[in-house]
Enzyme design. Sequence first.
Site, PDB file in Angstrom:
ATOM      1  N   GLY A   1      -8.192  -7.038   4.777  1.00 14.63           N
ATOM      2  CA  GLY A   1      -9.031  -7.124   5.975  1.00 14.63           C
ATOM      3  C   GLY A   1      -8.392  -7.831   7.153  1.00 14.63           C
ATOM      4  O   GLY A   1      -8.988  -7.951   8.208  1.00 14.63           O
TER       5      GLY A   1
ATOM      6  N   ARG B   1      -4.033  -1.707  -5.601  1.00 13.87           N
ATOM      7  CA  ARG B   1      -3.238  -2.930  -5.436  1.00 13.87           C
ATOM      8  C   ARG B   1      -3.675  -3.936  -6.489  1.00 13.87           C
ATOM      9  O   ARG B   1      -4.767  -3.804  -7.051  1.00 13.87           O
ATOM     10  CB  ARG B   1      -3.434  -3.524  -4.038  1.00 13.87           C
ATOM     11  CG  ARG B   1      -4.874  -3.856  -3.736  1.00 13.87           C
ATOM     12  CD  ARG B   1      -5.040  -4.330  -2.288  1.00 13.87           C
ATOM     13  NE  ARG B   1      -6.449  -4.405  -1.938  1.00 13.87           N
ATOM     14  CZ  ARG B   1      -6.917  -4.519  -0.722  1.00 13.87           C
ATOM     15  NH1 ARG B   1      -6.113  -4.552   0.295  1.00 13.87           N
ATOM     16  NH2 ARG B   1      -8.204  -4.599  -0.496  1.00 13.87           N
TER      17      ARG B   1
ATOM     18  N   HIS C   1     -16.522  -7.916   2.840  1.00 14.11           N
ATOM     19  CA  HIS C   1     -15.474  -8.813   3.333  1.00 14.11           C
ATOM     20  C   HIS C   1     -15.675 -10.224   2.799  1.00 14.11           C
ATOM     21  O   HIS C   1     -14.758 -10.845   2.261  1.00 14.11           O
ATOM     22  CB  HIS C   1     -15.491  -8.812   4.866  1.00 14.11           C
ATOM     23  CG  HIS C   1     -14.497  -9.754   5.464  1.00 14.11           C
ATOM     24  ND1 HIS C   1     -14.830 -11.031   5.831  1.00 14.11           N
ATOM     25  CD2 HIS C   1     -13.174  -9.619   5.710  1.00 14.11           C
ATOM     26  CE1 HIS C   1     -13.746 -11.639   6.298  1.00 14.11           C
ATOM     27  NE2 HIS C   1     -12.739 -10.803   6.235  1.00 14.11           N
TER      28      HIS C   1
ATOM     29  N   TYR D   1      11.339 -35.554 -14.030  1.00 17.36           N
ATOM     30  CA  TYR D   1       9.894 -35.406 -13.862  1.00 17.36           C
ATOM     31  C   TYR D   1       9.507 -35.323 -12.390  1.00 17.36           C
ATOM     32  O   TYR D   1      10.299 -35.685 -11.505  1.00 17.36           O
ATOM     33  CB  TYR D   1       9.146 -36.575 -14.526  1.00 17.36           C
ATOM     34  CG  TYR D   1       9.345 -37.893 -13.814  1.00 17.36           C
ATOM     35  CD1 TYR D   1       8.514 -38.267 -12.759  1.00 17.36           C
ATOM     36  CD2 TYR D   1      10.389 -38.755 -14.169  1.00 17.36           C
ATOM     37  CE1 TYR D   1       8.716 -39.460 -12.081  1.00 17.36           C
ATOM     38  CE2 TYR D   1      10.581 -39.947 -13.500  1.00 17.36           C
ATOM     39  CZ  TYR D   1       9.747 -40.295 -12.452  1.00 17.36           C
ATOM     40  OH  TYR D   1       9.952 -41.461 -11.769  1.00 17.36           O
TER      41      TYR D   1
ATOM     42  N   SER E   1      13.461 -42.674  -8.008  1.00 21.30           N
ATOM     43  CA  SER E   1      12.314 -41.817  -7.718  1.00 21.30           C
ATOM     44  C   SER E   1      12.364 -41.482  -6.232  1.00 21.30           C
ATOM     45  O   SER E   1      12.345 -42.382  -5.388  1.00 21.30           O
ATOM     46  CB  SER E   1      11.016 -42.529  -8.067  1.00 21.30           C
ATOM     47  OG  SER E   1       9.944 -41.692  -7.728  1.00 21.30           O
TER      48      SER E   1
ATOM     49  N   MET F   1      -5.536  -7.068   8.830  1.00 23.27           N
ATOM     50  CA  MET F   1      -4.923  -6.244   9.872  1.00 23.27           C
ATOM     51  C   MET F   1      -5.764  -4.989  10.101  1.00 23.27           C
ATOM     52  O   MET F   1      -6.798  -4.813   9.474  1.00 23.27           O
ATOM     53  CB  MET F   1      -3.498  -5.923   9.486  1.00 23.27           C
ATOM     54  CG  MET F   1      -2.623  -7.152   9.585  1.00 23.27           C
ATOM     55  SD  MET F   1      -0.965  -6.854   9.060  1.00 23.27           S
ATOM     56  CE  MET F   1      -1.160  -6.522   7.357  1.00 23.27           C
TER      57      MET F   1
ATOM     58  N   CYS G   1       8.190 -38.794  -6.180  1.00 19.31           N
ATOM     59  CA  CYS G   1       6.800 -39.251  -6.131  1.00 19.31           C
ATOM     60  C   CYS G   1       6.180 -39.070  -4.748  1.00 19.31           C
ATOM     61  O   CYS G   1       5.076 -39.513  -4.493  1.00 19.31           O
ATOM     62  CB  CYS G   1       6.674 -40.684  -6.617  1.00 19.31           C
ATOM     63  SG  CYS G   1       7.606 -41.849  -5.610  1.00 19.31           S
TER      64      CYS G   1
ATOM     65  N   ARG H   1      -3.233   3.075   8.762  1.00 18.70           N
ATOM     66  CA  ARG H   1      -3.611   1.809   8.129  1.00 18.70           C
ATOM     67  C   ARG H   1      -2.413   0.889   7.940  1.00 18.70           C
ATOM     68  O   ARG H   1      -1.295   1.337   7.757  1.00 18.70           O
ATOM     69  CB  ARG H   1      -4.270   2.088   6.763  1.00 18.70           C
ATOM     70  CG  ARG H   1      -5.465   3.032   6.905  1.00 18.70           C
ATOM     71  CD  ARG H   1      -6.330   3.048   5.678  1.00 18.70           C
ATOM     72  NE  ARG H   1      -5.657   3.619   4.541  1.00 18.70           N
ATOM     73  CZ  ARG H   1      -6.114   3.483   3.292  1.00 18.70           C
ATOM     74  NH1 ARG H   1      -7.196   2.780   3.051  1.00 18.70           N
ATOM     75  NH2 ARG H   1      -5.469   4.046   2.299  1.00 18.70           N
TER      76      ARG H   1
ATOM     77  N   LYS I   1       0.835  -1.199   0.000  1.00 19.37           N
ATOM     78  CA  LYS I   1       0.000   0.000   0.000  1.00 19.37           C
ATOM     79  C   LYS I   1       0.874   1.254   0.000  1.00 19.37           C
ATOM     80  O   LYS I   1       0.667   2.175  -0.792  1.00 19.37           O
ATOM     81  CB  LYS I   1      -0.908  -0.017   1.237  1.00 19.37           C
ATOM     82  CG  LYS I   1      -1.970   1.065   1.201  1.00 19.37           C
ATOM     83  CD  LYS I   1      -2.816   1.048   2.474  1.00 19.37           C
ATOM     84  CE  LYS I   1      -3.674  -0.197   2.543  1.00 19.37           C
ATOM     85  NZ  LYS I   1      -4.249  -0.430   3.865  1.00 19.37           N
TER      86      LYS I   1
HETATM   87  C1  PEP Z   1       7.196 -41.724  -0.206  1.00 19.42           C
HETATM   88  O1  PEP Z   1       7.651 -42.291   0.793  1.00 19.42           O
HETATM   89  O2  PEP Z   1       7.447 -40.560  -0.495  1.00 19.42           O
HETATM   90  C2  PEP Z   1       6.313 -42.451  -1.118  1.00 19.42           C
HETATM   91  C3  PEP Z   1       5.914 -41.907  -2.241  1.00 19.42           C
HETATM   92  O3  PEP Z   1       5.872 -43.683  -0.741  1.00 19.42           O
HETATM   93  P1  PEP Z   1       4.714 -43.921   0.316  1.00 19.42           P
HETATM   94  O4  PEP Z   1       4.056 -42.622   0.575  1.00 19.42           O
HETATM   95  O5  PEP Z   1       3.802 -44.921  -0.278  1.00 19.42           O
HETATM   96  O6  PEP Z   1       5.472 -44.461   1.491  1.00 19.42           O
END
Ligand code: PEP
Length: 891
Positions: free
Chosen positions: A88, A352, A470, A865, A778, A90, A845, A79, A8
Amino acid sequence: MKNLLGGKGANLAEMSSTGVPVPPGFTITTEVCTEYNKLGREKIVEVLKDDVEKEIAKIEEQTNTKFGSNETPCLLSVRSGARVSMPGMMDTVLNLGLNDEAVEGLAKKTNNDRFAWDSYRRFIQMYGDVVMGLEPESKEDPDPFEEIIENLKEKKGVEKDVDLTTDDLKNMVQEFKNIIKKRLGKEFPQDPWEQLWGAVMAVFDSWNTPRAKYYRQMHKIPEEWGTAVNVMAMVFGNMGEDSGTGVAFTRDAATGENVFNGEFLMNAQGEDVVAGIRTPQQITKAGSQNWAKLQGVSEEERKKTFPSLEEMFPDIYKELYDIQESLEKHYKDMQDLEFTIQEGKLWLLQTRNGKRTGAAMVKIAMDMLDEGILDEKTAVLRNEPNKLDELLHPVFNPEGLKEATTIAKGLPASPGAATGQLVFFADDAEEWGNQGKDVILARTETSPEDLKGMNLARGILTSRGGMTSHAAVVARGMGKCCIAGAGSVQINYRKKTMTVDGKTYQEGDWVSLNGSTGEMYEGKVPTHDPELSGNFARVMELSEKYAKMGVRTNADTPYDSKTAREFGAIGIGLCRTEHMFFEGDRITAMREMILSTKKEDRVKALHKLLPMQREDFEGIFEAMQDLPVTVRLLDPPLHEFVPHEEKNQKQMADELGVSLEEVQKTVDSLHEMNPMLGHRGCRLGNTYPEITEMQVRAIIEAALNLKKKGIKAYPEIMVPLTGIFEEMKMQENIARATAEKVFEEYNDRIDYLVGTMIEVPRATVIADKIAESAEFFSFGTNDLTQMTFGYSRDDAGKFLPVYMNNGILKDDPFQILDQEGVGQLVEMGTKRGRQTRKDLKVGICGEHGGEPRSVEFCHGVGMNYVSCSPYRVPIARLAAAQAAIKEKQNQ
Ligand code: PEP
Ligand code: MG
């Protein structure tokens, strides 16, 4: 500049320097807030005193007033303003500088008694609440100041605040002061300097209120940023019928449409618009006509009672229109403006980047790209990955809507479809929501205190307030469906009921909200999946163009695989096979295997599982044809597959034709003190190689069967929980030997890989050795986080919230990858793995694979990935593109 002055403050300074009419003022920096938290009030006042006095002198000079004078009082607004806006959350204090004497001076100077006393009562009300902390005694009680106002109006037999006379306001002031004295045991301060320091410190303190903390957690805003304080000369929207105040957006914050829009109230102060106390008027004529249609107000009535600013004051409208246009051009983003008109003169109080829904976010970015305001990369960066989630949720079925009974109509404040049970208090919404119930929070209006409950509700309904109230602003920011100002709804907090046209609805009754049309329906209205074309698809295409990493999905059913594929997943990064063992009679075969004491019996039981597993894989490979599918071998400890209650153990014994004792003996033998660190992962496959053999056979047979049908599958066999080279090697050997056997039997081959999860810290250290056996890595960052921190994944919920509240941890490491610790292991593991195998394929993963900041980190590490749950795939794709764009920009 924003870091120091707050959003602001920086924008006010910038507006002022470009000639936009802004009242004179100054900003106390965010650094002071941080220092205040360390040093306390007294020290900070001592440090700031001289500078603040100098700055106030400048305001006095420009406004021809004097701070503390009884004749020509200089009145100020105080303000908050953090680096990023927290609407809203603060505190704000207006009309500061008034006291029992200055109010008389102001009345004389402006020749407007009513205005002076109205300003004074507003000041006491705000100061009493914000600085002195006077609150309702219980949640059902009205605000103590509002109660005094309501009683007074009732006594006088008038409906609106503006119908109260100057004498009424004088009485109100007295009553306000009395209630402060009575409840808090202190007088309302008369010394303007005391008022000023009180207000500045209150704004600093409001950085640390639970609601502000919660908002920061929600939006991942660092605790240490602090807020700036903006002190500005007051301009008054309540000086009569040629004064007013309003809020405007350069584009529609709900839909993203490129139309200037907003609301204002004549003879009012800013808080009145936000608090939804009076029904605001629209700024544009078109907006006003639209509004009237929604509210069922005739054109004649509209023109008389709710004309637009455009119709009432065309010159001021034109000035405001031009300013909004130039501000949007300057900031290259949709702006949310606050303005005040004082006796026919326009002042801007704030600009803003406006909060918007996910749909508006995507549309505005793509429109601005088409309009040549943004280039492709900036347009991609303009989308907040997590907000895409809003676009992926179901919308009401047109058929279902036709049959639905409309209960009430309000303003379409934030689009979406929501169905849930009615609750009337934010803490009930929180409680029910935490129990997994779908709730609709219905309130007369919401306040910042309601934030948590609003976040846990499916949708929000208010009976008062406009598109800039709000509830409306916050709901749009959260991407939550909201209907505001449904005037026919009467809410009774004591009875916990809602009455519309004579019909009463109780707490717990089901209703549905259509935030796109403003309609509320009785009961549950059916929904269907959203359309993923148009601007959403364009953002995804651009993400594809700029991302370097691919996005895979964690899926273990053909249905989830298909969903993720539609969202753009380029493979499965984790197919957890254990879930497949619970369905139907599979669990019986699984238990038979577990009960077996001899290898032959185990093999026999596994043989029963084989065709079912194969069928599972065929379904998934087919859904993902031509794309890689990483199948993880059995991971959880075996005790998860046996019943722990005697009743169920008896049933299992009967089904398998063994005694209860035998079942219990096995269950007892599977008991472990620390099962997550116990007999699981590849430790299972290495003690019972026949499990790995069965699974690998199912995978390879499935792929070969599909090959016969002309469907290409690319299985990647993944060994869980590797920590030692030899245990990986043993699993690899079993997998390869089994695959060769199947190839021989089929007299055919397919390509496949054998790799591993990296989720034990030791594996990251010896990753170079493990890569001698593993063809891909992974990172299982769920287990890796668990074992690196030594926090149990299942029990950390007991202390993590405390740790985060106390600032020991900034984020929950199970949600946002801990780059400082776990991240280093990920980086090291990747590097060492690639020392051995230059083009080792590396992915992630764990849950972090769909979290934008963690995705950015994975990009930085050079992963190929990330893999995440289907509904996070678009989020991860956008985050991956943004990571690549930002990296280029920083080079
Ligand atoms: C992990 O441990 O990150 C994983 C993907 O395997 P899980 O969550 O099945 O243990
Ligand atoms: Mg794991």
